[in-house]
Design an enzyme around this catalytic site. Structure first.
Site, mmCIF file in Angstrom:
data_model
loop_
_atom_site.group_PDB
_atom_site.id
_atom_site.type_symbol
_atom_site.label_atom_id
_atom_site.label_comp_id
_atom_site.label_asym_id
_atom_site.label_seq_id
_atom_site.Cartn_x
_atom_site.Cartn_y
_atom_site.Cartn_z
ATOM 1 N N SER A 253 41.287 15.536 107.284
ATOM 2 C CA SER A 253 39.932 15.066 107.045
ATOM 3 C C SER A 253 38.944 15.804 107.967
ATOM 4 C CB SER A 253 39.871 13.544 107.242
ATOM 5 O OG SER A 253 38.646 13.029 106.803
ATOM 6 N N ASP A 371 43.082 10.443 96.317
ATOM 7 C CA ASP A 371 42.110 10.433 97.408
ATOM 8 C C ASP A 371 40.726 10.115 96.860
ATOM 9 O OD1 ASP A 371 40.674 10.710 99.701
ATOM 10 O OD2 ASP A 371 41.316 12.749 100.143
ATOM 11 N N HIS A 399 44.323 9.627 100.601
ATOM 12 C CA HIS A 399 43.698 10.281 101.745
ATOM 13 C C HIS A 399 44.626 10.316 102.955
ATOM 14 C CE1 HIS A 399 40.233 11.920 103.828
ATOM 15 N NE2 HIS A 399 40.399 11.055 104.816
#
Length: 467
Positions: A253, A371, A399
């Site tokens: 991320s 995600d 995610h």
């Protein structure tokens, strides 16, 4: 919920949060279970998990495998930015092929030049077969005007990359290999628990820090301590402290942006990069209409709702197992002040498409199919912009894919660490391309149009232009 409201009242009265994350020191002053506390700046202490496997003395004395011609790749790329906003990228060097877990999307297409074009669709037709405009009545005295002469475009900026990169297999028995794991917003080094244990057992040296305000790192009560540049300098200090000759960066991320920063700053030391749900190659800019712009006391009241939303959007399933993983990973367990400062400090204008296109390191892109934070289109766009990128989509992940599917992610990462270019395929492609160029007198070009975050492209053959 009542506890959150009570704590938010104290937050409004005293102007600070009641729960501040502070480092925990061991009683004997020595690292416990590989945990260390590193002072990157005066008063700025980060928790780092550093696992250095015990290798036999005979292994350390063996020389590391030297780079040979088989692992040498010619990285040549021309990046041109025009004044009207167009971005054209031409690959002029070697073409790499990968067979990571036998996935088809890990192969690079057989072309010597790739052109990525950022077009303006204001003048383009809205449909593939637009209806012709009605013909105007032309009198005998009037003649159709000649077509306007196309003016030659002047580039605003041109970047030429021409270097040789040695790409080799990185095994756990090699003492010059180090793995760096960097988490994102709201996470901690604990989210990498399954990966740290897996690769440390294989003999790899692993390093995983807690960002400031996360995990057991110190949490400064000033918003400037959580800007991208402040966190990037922290990770620069960690990298310089533990770096080996061949380093592999694994980011998740927001941590992908820091991996990109380090790979750009230290191209000779960063050997490979893994980007897990990192998004597209766009410059970072905080959103002014985000919920994280609310005051910290309001965010404290909303913390149960935010945690539930993160569980729903970050995991493909929302069962007891996922809640336990979220608790064990110490994810989304930061103070509202830190969370607000982290989201507001994501300002990095240099990290645009040109910045990413300048990277010459092999990069593995891992994306979770479910995600809800990062669309798959962004990772596909990243794969098109990067020079050597291999995209792998995990269908059962979201995610937090490294926590949901640890075995799949570990196997995929290990295959990428051991991967090295196949010289036989590279020579074959070069020979075929040269023969086609000689016979047909044309250059194979793949044109990809990038506009508003969407990529469409069809391979075509362009004839050389006459100057």
């Amino acid at each position: 919920m009542l506890t959150s409201i009570t704590e938010s009242i104290f937050c409004c009265l005293w102007g600070k949060t009641t729960s501040v994350v502070l480092p925990v020191e061991s009683s004997d002053g020595k690292p416990a279970d590989g945990f260390e506390f590193v002072e990157v700046k005066p008063g700025r202490v980060l928790r780092v998990r550093h696992i250095l496997p015990e290798r036999p003395a005979s292994t350390d004395e063996q020389p590391e495998p030297s780079s040979n011609n088989n692992s040498s790749v010619h990285c040549k790329r021309k990046i041109t930015v025009y004044r009207n906003g167009q971005l054209v990228i031409e690959n002029l060097g070697d073409v790499l092929h990968s067979e990571i877990l036998q996935c088809q999307n890990g192969d690079v297409e057989q072309c010597s030049t790739v052109e990525v074009e950022l077009s303006d669709y204001t003048t383009a037709p809205s449909s593939p077969d637009p209806k012709p405009a009605p013909a105007l009545l032309i009198s005998d005295q009037q003649k159709p005007a000649p077509p306007p002469r196309r003016r030659r475009r002047k580039p605003k900026r041109t970047v030429l990359i021409d270097t040789q990169r040695c790409i080799s297999s990185c095994k756990g028995t090699h003492s010059d290999v180090a793995l760096f794991f960097i988490h994102g917003v709201g996470g901690s080094l604990d989210i990498w628990g399954r990966q740290l244990d897996f690769f440390s057992r294989l003999g790899y040296e692993v390093i995983a820090p807690d960002l400031a305000g996360h995990g057991a790192s110190i949490a400064p009560q000033i918003a400037a301590a959580y800007t991208f540049y402040a966190l990037a300098e922290d990770l620069r200090a960690i990298f310089k402290r533990y770096a080996r000759k061949r380093n592999i960066l694994i980011g998740h991320s927001y941590g992908v942006s820091f991996c990109t920063f380090l790979a750009h700053e230290y191209p000779e030391q960063v050997h490979k990069v893994v980007m897990i749900n990192g998004g597209g190659p766009t410059a970072l800019e905080p959103s002014l209409c985000s919920i994280f712009q609310l005051p910290s006391c309001v965010l404290h009241c909303l913390s149960p709702c935010l945690a539930w939303s993160f569980l729903k959007a970050g995991f493909a399933r929302q069962g007891a197992k996922e809640k336990q993983l979220l608790k064990e990973g110490n994810a989304f367990n930061v103070s509202p002040f830190v969370l607000r400062a982290m989201m507001s400090g994501q300002y990095w204008p240099e990290g645009d498409e040109v910045y990413h296109a300048e990277l010459t390191v092999p990069i593995l892109l891992v994306h979770g199919m479910y995600d809800k934070f990062v669309p798959i289109d962004e990772d596909q766009r990243m794969a098109e912009i990067l020079l050597f990128a291999f995209l792998k989509v995990i269908e059962e992940g979201s995610h937090m894919v490294m926590m949901e599917c640890p075995e799949t992610v570990n196997t995929l990462l290990h295959e990428f660490f051991l991967w090295e270019p196949d010289d036989s395929k590279k020579n074959t492609v070069t020979k075929v391309t040269a023969d086609q160029t000689t016979v047909n007198n044309v250059t194979p070009v793949q044109t990809l149009t990038v506009a508003n975050g969407n990529i469409t492209g069809t391979p075509k053959v362009n004839k050389p232009l006459n100057k």
